[in-house]
Scaffold this active site. Sequence first.
Site, PDB file in Angstrom:
ATOM      1  N   ASN A  14     -29.834  29.717   6.014  1.00 48.20           N
ATOM      2  CA  ASN A  14     -30.210  28.356   6.418  1.00 48.20           C
ATOM      3  C   ASN A  14     -28.945  27.501   6.444  1.00 48.20           C
ATOM      4  O   ASN A  14     -28.442  27.106   5.395  1.00 48.20           O
ATOM      5  CB  ASN A  14     -31.225  27.808   5.405  1.00 48.20           C
ATOM      6  CG  ASN A  14     -31.542  26.347   5.632  1.00 48.20           C
ATOM      7  OD1 ASN A  14     -31.190  25.767   6.656  1.00 48.20           O
ATOM      8  ND2 ASN A  14     -32.222  25.737   4.659  1.00 48.20           N
ATOM      9  N   LYS A  16     -28.585  24.535   7.393  1.00 46.65           N
ATOM     10  CA  LYS A  16     -28.843  23.092   7.204  1.00 46.65           C
ATOM     11  C   LYS A  16     -28.064  22.323   8.277  1.00 46.65           C
ATOM     12  O   LYS A  16     -27.874  22.851   9.371  1.00 46.65           O
ATOM     13  CB  LYS A  16     -28.483  22.679   5.774  1.00 46.65           C
ATOM     14  CG  LYS A  16     -29.148  23.608   4.740  1.00 46.65           C
ATOM     15  CD  LYS A  16     -29.133  23.094   3.348  1.00 46.65           C
ATOM     16  CE  LYS A  16     -29.801  24.112   2.438  1.00 46.65           C
ATOM     17  NZ  LYS A  16     -29.961  23.649   1.072  1.00 46.65           N
ATOM     18  N   HIS A 106     -39.318  23.136   4.122  1.00 49.48           N
ATOM     19  CA  HIS A 106     -38.182  23.199   3.189  1.00 49.48           C
ATOM     20  C   HIS A 106     -38.223  21.970   2.288  1.00 49.48           C
ATOM     21  O   HIS A 106     -38.615  20.888   2.724  1.00 49.48           O
ATOM     22  CB  HIS A 106     -36.873  23.251   3.984  1.00 49.48           C
ATOM     23  CG  HIS A 106     -35.685  23.529   3.114  1.00 49.48           C
ATOM     24  ND1 HIS A 106     -35.073  22.557   2.370  1.00 49.48           N
ATOM     25  CD2 HIS A 106     -35.024  24.685   2.858  1.00 49.48           C
ATOM     26  CE1 HIS A 106     -34.065  23.106   1.685  1.00 49.48           C
ATOM     27  NE2 HIS A 106     -34.021  24.390   1.967  1.00 49.48           N
ATOM     28  N   GLU A 108     -36.044  20.004   1.355  1.00 49.61           N
ATOM     29  CA  GLU A 108     -35.307  18.838   1.865  1.00 49.61           C
ATOM     30  C   GLU A 108     -36.153  18.071   2.877  1.00 49.61           C
ATOM     31  O   GLU A 108     -36.049  16.847   2.978  1.00 49.61           O
ATOM     32  CB  GLU A 108     -33.960  19.289   2.460  1.00 49.61           C
ATOM     33  CG  GLU A 108     -32.961  19.609   1.347  1.00 49.61           C
ATOM     34  CD  GLU A 108     -31.927  20.663   1.697  1.00 49.61           C
ATOM     35  OE1 GLU A 108     -31.666  20.901   2.887  1.00 49.61           O
ATOM     36  OE2 GLU A 108     -31.371  21.265   0.750  1.00 49.61           O
ATOM     37  N   GLU A 176     -38.630  28.770  -3.301  1.00 51.31           N
ATOM     38  CA  GLU A 176     -37.361  28.099  -3.579  1.00 51.31           C
ATOM     39  C   GLU A 176     -37.577  27.015  -4.631  1.00 51.31           C
ATOM     40  O   GLU A 176     -38.005  25.897  -4.299  1.00 51.31           O
ATOM     41  CB  GLU A 176     -36.808  27.451  -2.310  1.00 51.31           C
ATOM     42  CG  GLU A 176     -36.485  28.415  -1.212  1.00 51.31           C
ATOM     43  CD  GLU A 176     -35.418  27.849  -0.274  1.00 51.31           C
ATOM     44  OE1 GLU A 176     -34.338  28.465  -0.187  1.00 51.31           O
ATOM     45  OE2 GLU A 176     -35.648  26.795   0.321  1.00 51.31           O
ATOM     46  N   GLY A 182     -28.950  24.513  -4.137  1.00 53.57           N
ATOM     47  CA  GLY A 182     -27.665  23.836  -4.084  1.00 53.57           C
ATOM     48  C   GLY A 182     -27.096  23.460  -5.446  1.00 53.57           C
ATOM     49  O   GLY A 182     -26.107  22.734  -5.523  1.00 53.57           O
ATOM     50  N   SER A 222     -29.446  28.940  -4.670  1.00 54.39           N
ATOM     51  CA  SER A 222     -28.169  29.382  -5.248  1.00 54.39           C
ATOM     52  C   SER A 222     -27.992  30.904  -5.232  1.00 54.39           C
ATOM     53  O   SER A 222     -27.412  31.476  -6.162  1.00 54.39           O
ATOM     54  CB  SER A 222     -27.987  28.809  -6.661  1.00 54.39           C
ATOM     55  OG  SER A 222     -27.949  27.390  -6.609  1.00 54.39           O
TER      56      SER A 222
HETATM   57  P1  PGA Z   1     -28.724  27.142  -1.561  1.00 56.04           P
HETATM   58  O1  PGA Z   1     -29.883  26.602  -0.575  1.00 56.04           O
HETATM   59  O2  PGA Z   1     -28.587  28.612  -1.304  1.00 56.04           O
HETATM   60  O3  PGA Z   1     -27.505  26.373  -1.169  1.00 56.04           O
HETATM   61  O4  PGA Z   1     -29.173  26.858  -2.965  1.00 56.04           O
HETATM   62  C1  PGA Z   1     -31.043  27.334  -0.351  1.00 56.04           C
HETATM   63  C2  PGA Z   1     -31.928  26.615   0.626  1.00 56.04           C
HETATM   64  O5  PGA Z   1     -31.979  25.372   0.614  1.00 56.04           O
HETATM   65  O6  PGA Z   1     -32.605  27.248   1.462  1.00 56.04           O
END
Ligand code: PGA
Length: 264
Positions: A14, A16, A106, A108, A176, A182, A222
């Site tokens: 992803n 983003k 997601h 976000e 997730e 993140g 992560s």
């Molecule tokens: P990350 O993000 O691997 O940077 O923790 C995962 C995601 O948001 O899909």
Amino acid sequence: MTTNGNRTPLIAGNWKMNLDHLQAIAFVQKLAWNLTEAKHDFGSVEVAVFPPFTDLRSVQTLVSADKLPLAFGAQDVSEHVSGAYTGEISAAFLAQLECRYVIIGHSERRTLHGETDEQVAAKVAAALEHNIAPIICVGETAEDLEKHGPSAVPVAQLRAALANVSGAADFVVAYEPVWAIGSGQAATPEQAEQVAAALRAVLVELLGDDVAAKTRILYGGSVKSGNIAGFMREPNVDGALVGGASLDINEFASISRYKQHVGL
Ligand code: PGA
């Protein structure tokens, strides 16, 4: 459900809001080259990238012209088919661009754009109608974890997301934990497995054994090359949704090749 032998693992990157369409072309070319050079077996571990909308046409053209073995998809989709929805992108458009997948719900999008469970369910239905496999994201915040334990919120989110789904739909679930995204603080493999098992039980209950047995459940939050193997050893974890580490070609290729470097 104790085996994932019949589910092809999926490593999904992803991006983003990173990499414009020119950067995407260079990235996808290098990633495909890197994995092909390393003799990655794309049939045994599927690799997919999720660029921003504006990159998708370029990625589609490249993948199709060079017959690259990579899959790709979008990071979101409108719940509507067409009409007066300024700024929205319909599943019909994504289908025209040969997107195999679309990420839906997601965290976000849920937090920054106030996406509700009802909208997530409508988006899932819209994607399925156009033969695009939704990657349905669920996960609890740190506060949810403290208040309700690990599985309650993801399980409720999955039930809501599947409200309009019946029968043998082709979709993926991504667990997730919001606190792991993140943060550099991944869940432990045991934590991921516990929730993935609870999510699979929901699939059994709502859609039956066959759908539950073939549906892939990813872990995200992560993930990096140093911790992927631990997740992939768990029977209910069938891949990873990778954010930050998916922007580094060598690191993402290394995550995709987890079988090689850990002898799984
Ligand atoms: P990350 O993000 O691997 O940077 O923790 C995962 C995601 O948001 O899909």
